[in-house]
Design an enzyme around this catalytic site. Structure first.
Site, PDB file in Angstrom:
ATOM      1  N   SER A   1       0.852  -1.183   0.000  1.00 40.61           N
ATOM      2  CA  SER A   1       0.000   0.000   0.000  1.00 40.61           C
ATOM      3  C   SER A   1       0.889   1.234   0.000  1.00 40.61           C
ATOM      4  CB  SER A   1      -0.890   0.023   1.244  1.00 40.61           C
ATOM      5  OG  SER A   1      -1.534   1.280   1.396  1.00 40.61           O
TER       6      SER A   1
ATOM      7  N   TYR B   1      -1.926  -1.085  10.373  1.00 38.76           N
ATOM      8  CA  TYR B   1      -2.002  -1.391   8.938  1.00 38.76           C
ATOM      9  C   TYR B   1      -0.764  -0.862   8.219  1.00 38.76           C
ATOM     10  CZ  TYR B   1      -3.675  -1.323   4.108  1.00 38.76           C
ATOM     11  OH  TYR B   1      -3.796  -1.495   2.736  1.00 38.76           O
TER      12      TYR B   1
END
Length: 255
Positions: free
Chosen positions: A146, A159
């Site tokens: 990401s 995350y």
């Protein structure tokens, strides 16, 4: 270009979700002989993807596994290779969770739930797949990371940390598995559109469109195209690389 993945056998984890669906369908459209779809609970959604994969001419099966369990990761990879006739040429580690939680109040259990799903599963699945690919003399592994690996967002500490670690795992794996013909890379998407996102987060979608030089959100097939490239013969000298797919958002100055 068509047929970039002709004859390949691929395993895509988290294939019941939007990005996983986009990856699996692109693999089938580019000639993969078999696309194995993993899911944990989204069986109906994964079955729909499998049906569409078959329409593109590839064989497909849905396999369930809890990827926080190392033994289930290994079993998943083994069953995928069995479905592929003993072969596994491409693994895409896509399965992940993205809960929100303020860091000051986060518990160790909440931290581990994200890290085990997003990172430890990548380690276990890659290790198992590499054993098969090493015997074949070649293989490609792609982790879905990401842009938050380098640009964290509020409430996403667990995350973002897990995705940063995924990027470094790929670089380390590229270093150690390279002599066996195994390439390992990451794809780092930006904001990918999904049903209802505009209604659920209108302000975020508006800000993203304003920030993106391309003026739009990403689509699952954008991520799929990047994964196809990395698994194809066009990328035989690409390993240890993080391919950012974010419509140019990362290119914007932050000052």
């Amino acid at each position: 270009m068509n047929g970039l993945l002709s004859g390949q056998v691929a395993l895509v984890t988290g294939a019941g979700g939007g990005i996983g669906r986009g990856i699996a369908l692109r693999f089938a459209e580019q000639g993969a002989a078999a696309v194995v779809l993993h899911c944990r609970t989204a069986v109906a959604a994964a079955d729909e993807v499998a049906a569409r994969v078959r329409e593109s001419g590839a064989r497909s099966v849905v396999l369930r596994a809890e990827l926080t369990d190392e033994d289930e990761c290994r079993a998943l990879v083994r069953e995928a290779a069995e479905f592929g006739g003993g072969r596994l040429t491409a693994l895409v580690n896509n399965a992940a969770v993205q809960p929100t939680r303020a860091l000051p109040g986060m518990t160790a259990a909440e931290w581990r739930a994200v890290v085990d799903t997003n990172l430890t599963s990548v380690f276990a699945c890659t290790q198992a797949a590499a054993e098969i690919m090493r015997e074949q003399g070649a293989g490609s592994v792609t982790h879905i990371a990401s842009i938050e690996a380098s640009a964290p967002a509020p409430l996403h500490a667990h995350y973002s940390a897990s995705k940063a670690a995924v990027v470094m795992h790929a670089r380390s794996a590229a270093l150690e598995y390279g002599p066996y013909g195994i390439r390992v890379n990451t794809v780092s998407p930006g904001l990918i559109d999904r049903d209802g996102l505009g209604e659920a987060w209108p302000e975020g979608v508006r800000r993203w469109r304003e920030a993106a030089p391309t003026g739009r959100l990403g689509r699952p097939e954008d991520v799929g195209d990047a994964c196809v490239f990395l698994a194809s013969s066009l990328a035989t000298w690409v390993t240890g690389h993080d391919l950012v797919v974010d419509g140019g958002v990362s290119a914007r100055p932050t000052w």
